[in-house]
Design a protein around this motif. Structure first.
Motif, mmCIF file in Angstrom:
data_model
loop_
_atom_site.group_PDB
_atom_site.id
_atom_site.type_symbol
_atom_site.label_atom_id
_atom_site.label_comp_id
_atom_site.label_asym_id
_atom_site.label_seq_id
_atom_site.Cartn_x
_atom_site.Cartn_y
_atom_site.Cartn_z
ATOM 1 N N PHE A 25 53.390 53.228 24.463
ATOM 2 C CA PHE A 25 53.574 53.672 25.845
ATOM 3 C C PHE A 25 53.307 52.515 26.803
ATOM 4 N N GLN A 26 52.193 51.787 26.585
ATOM 5 C CA GLN A 26 51.873 50.644 27.436
ATOM 6 C C GLN A 26 52.984 49.599 27.374
ATOM 7 N N TRP A 27 53.506 49.349 26.193
ATOM 8 C CA TRP A 27 54.595 48.383 26.036
ATOM 9 C C TRP A 27 55.818 48.815 26.835
ATOM 10 N N GLN A 28 56.159 50.082 26.751
ATOM 11 C CA GLN A 28 57.322 50.584 27.481
ATOM 12 C C GLN A 28 57.103 50.517 28.987
ATOM 13 N N VAL A 29 55.882 50.774 29.447
ATOM 14 C CA VAL A 29 55.582 50.647 30.879
ATOM 15 C C VAL A 29 55.727 49.187 31.311
ATOM 16 N N ASN A 30 55.237 48.262 30.487
ATOM 17 C CA ASN A 30 55.400 46.840 30.802
ATOM 18 C C ASN A 30 56.875 46.463 30.900
ATOM 19 N N LEU A 31 57.677 46.970 29.966
ATOM 20 C CA LEU A 31 59.118 46.698 30.021
ATOM 21 C C LEU A 31 59.737 47.280 31.292
ATOM 22 N N LEU A 32 59.293 48.476 31.665
ATOM 23 C CA LEU A 32 59.797 49.113 32.885
ATOM 24 C C LEU A 32 59.471 48.268 34.110
ATOM 25 N N PHE A 33 58.231 47.768 34.187
ATOM 26 C CA PHE A 33 57.844 46.936 35.322
ATOM 27 C C PHE A 33 58.643 45.627 35.339
ATOM 28 N N THR A 34 58.866 45.049 34.179
ATOM 29 C CA THR A 34 59.667 43.829 34.099
ATOM 30 C C THR A 34 61.080 44.102 34.594
ATOM 31 N N ARG A 35 61.646 45.212 34.140
ATOM 32 C CA ARG A 35 63.007 45.584 34.571
ATOM 33 C C ARG A 35 63.045 45.864 36.071
ATOM 34 N N ALA A 36 61.990 46.484 36.599
ATOM 35 C CA ALA A 36 61.937 46.761 38.032
ATOM 36 C C ALA A 36 61.931 45.459 38.834
ATOM 37 N N ARG A 37 61.155 44.480 38.384
ATOM 38 C CA ARG A 37 61.135 43.184 39.075
ATOM 39 C C ARG A 37 62.519 42.541 39.058
ATOM 40 N N LEU A 38 63.198 42.612 37.914
ATOM 41 C CA LEU A 38 64.551 42.057 37.835
ATOM 42 C C LEU A 38 65.510 42.810 38.755
ATOM 43 N N LEU A 39 65.367 44.123 38.808
ATOM 44 C CA LEU A 39 66.221 44.937 39.672
ATOM 45 C C LEU A 39 65.977 44.606 41.135
ATOM 46 N N TRP A 40 64.707 44.401 41.525
ATOM 47 C CA TRP A 40 64.410 44.011 42.909
ATOM 48 C C TRP A 40 65.047 42.674 43.234
ATOM 49 N N LYS A 41 64.983 41.739 42.290
ATOM 50 C CA LYS A 41 65.578 40.420 42.505
ATOM 51 C C LYS A 41 67.098 40.528 42.668
ATOM 52 N N GLU A 42 67.749 41.282 41.767
ATOM 53 C CA GLU A 42 69.200 41.482 41.855
ATOM 54 C C GLU A 42 69.578 42.208 43.144
ATOM 55 N N SER A 43 68.805 43.214 43.488
ATOM 56 C CA SER A 43 69.095 44.001 44.691
ATOM 57 C C SER A 43 68.934 43.157 45.942
ATOM 58 N N ALA A 44 67.884 42.342 45.983
ATOM 59 C CA ALA A 44 67.683 41.462 47.133
ATOM 60 C C ALA A 44 68.886 40.544 47.319
ATOM 61 N N ALA A 45 69.360 39.963 46.224
ATOM 62 C CA ALA A 45 70.513 39.061 46.296
ATOM 63 C C ALA A 45 71.772 39.789 46.749
ATOM 64 N N ARG A 46 71.900 41.056 46.378
ATOM 65 C CA ARG A 46 73.074 41.826 46.818
ATOM 66 C C ARG A 46 73.026 42.131 48.308
ATOM 67 N N VAL A 47 71.825 42.332 48.845
ATOM 68 C CA VAL A 47 71.699 42.579 50.281
ATOM 69 C C VAL A 47 72.008 41.294 51.045
ATOM 70 N N HIS A 48 71.415 40.183 50.591
ATOM 71 C CA HIS A 48 71.676 38.872 51.201
ATOM 72 C C HIS A 48 71.254 37.811 50.201
ATOM 73 N N PRO A 49 72.069 36.778 50.006
ATOM 74 C CA PRO A 49 71.741 35.755 49.006
ATOM 75 C C PRO A 49 70.397 35.063 49.228
ATOM 76 N N ASP A 50 69.923 35.018 50.463
ATOM 77 C CA ASP A 50 68.660 34.342 50.769
ATOM 78 C C ASP A 50 67.456 35.288 50.822
ATOM 79 N N LEU A 51 67.678 36.561 50.553
ATOM 80 C CA LEU A 51 66.586 37.540 50.622
ATOM 81 C C LEU A 51 65.738 37.481 49.357
#
Length: 157
Positions: A25-51
């Motif tokens: 469970f802890q491993w899966q939560v860690n993976l979820l948080f890692t994926r969330a960070r990647l999603l925030w990074k991708e989403s920021a770039a989609r809103v504006h390349p410099d965000l």
């Protein structure tokens, strides 16, 4: 083997299985948080390349709040006010947030997302919702309820 010994060995086996389940469970939560960070990074770039991802998270908060101030943003994210101030300045420079003096307290500035930001976030939310629906499509209502319960438990940590 005595009954007490058998019971103790059975308890050890259960403890081990529970430990393994908790570790998974802890491993899966860690993976979820890692994926969330990647999603925030991708989403920021989609809103504006410099965000930056931190700016994206703050922008989402401001947009959902309607209007807010940097103090409330800092409190919500448990961030230093200077960090929030830099992110707000960057959001203003990118045309995603506007600020004006607070009529009730001249020391504060009121923040609001721009129409450009609202449109970009609306598009992202629609995409994210579609991906989430696709990912959860095969779960039963009971499985979804269990997932919701686990997330609520985690949010209270």
């Amino acid at each position: 083997m005595t009954t007490a010994t058998a019971a103790r060995e059975g308890a050890d086996a259960i403890g081990t299985a529970e430990d393994e389940s908790l570790a998974e469970f802890q491993w899966q939560v860690n993976l979820l948080f890692t994926r969330a960070r990647l999603l925030w990074k991708e989403s920021a770039a989609r809103v504006h390349p410099d965000l930056q991802p931190a700016g994206y998270k703050l922008l989402g908060f401001v947009a959902r709040a309607g209007v807010t101030n940097a103090h409330l943003v800092a409190e919500a994210f448990e961030m230093d006010k200077s960090v929030v101030s830099r992110q707000v300045k960057a959001l203003e420079e990118l045309g995603l947030v506007v600020s004006r003096p607070d009529e009730g307290d001249g020391r504060q500035r009121v923040l609001a997302a721009t129409p450009l930001a609202h449109e970009a976030l609306r598009t992202l939310r629609a995409d994210h919702a579609a991906r989430l629906r696709a990912a959860l499509d095969g779960l039963t209502p009971d499985e979804l309820a269990a997932a919701i319960k686990a997330i609520r438990c985690l949010s209270e940590l």
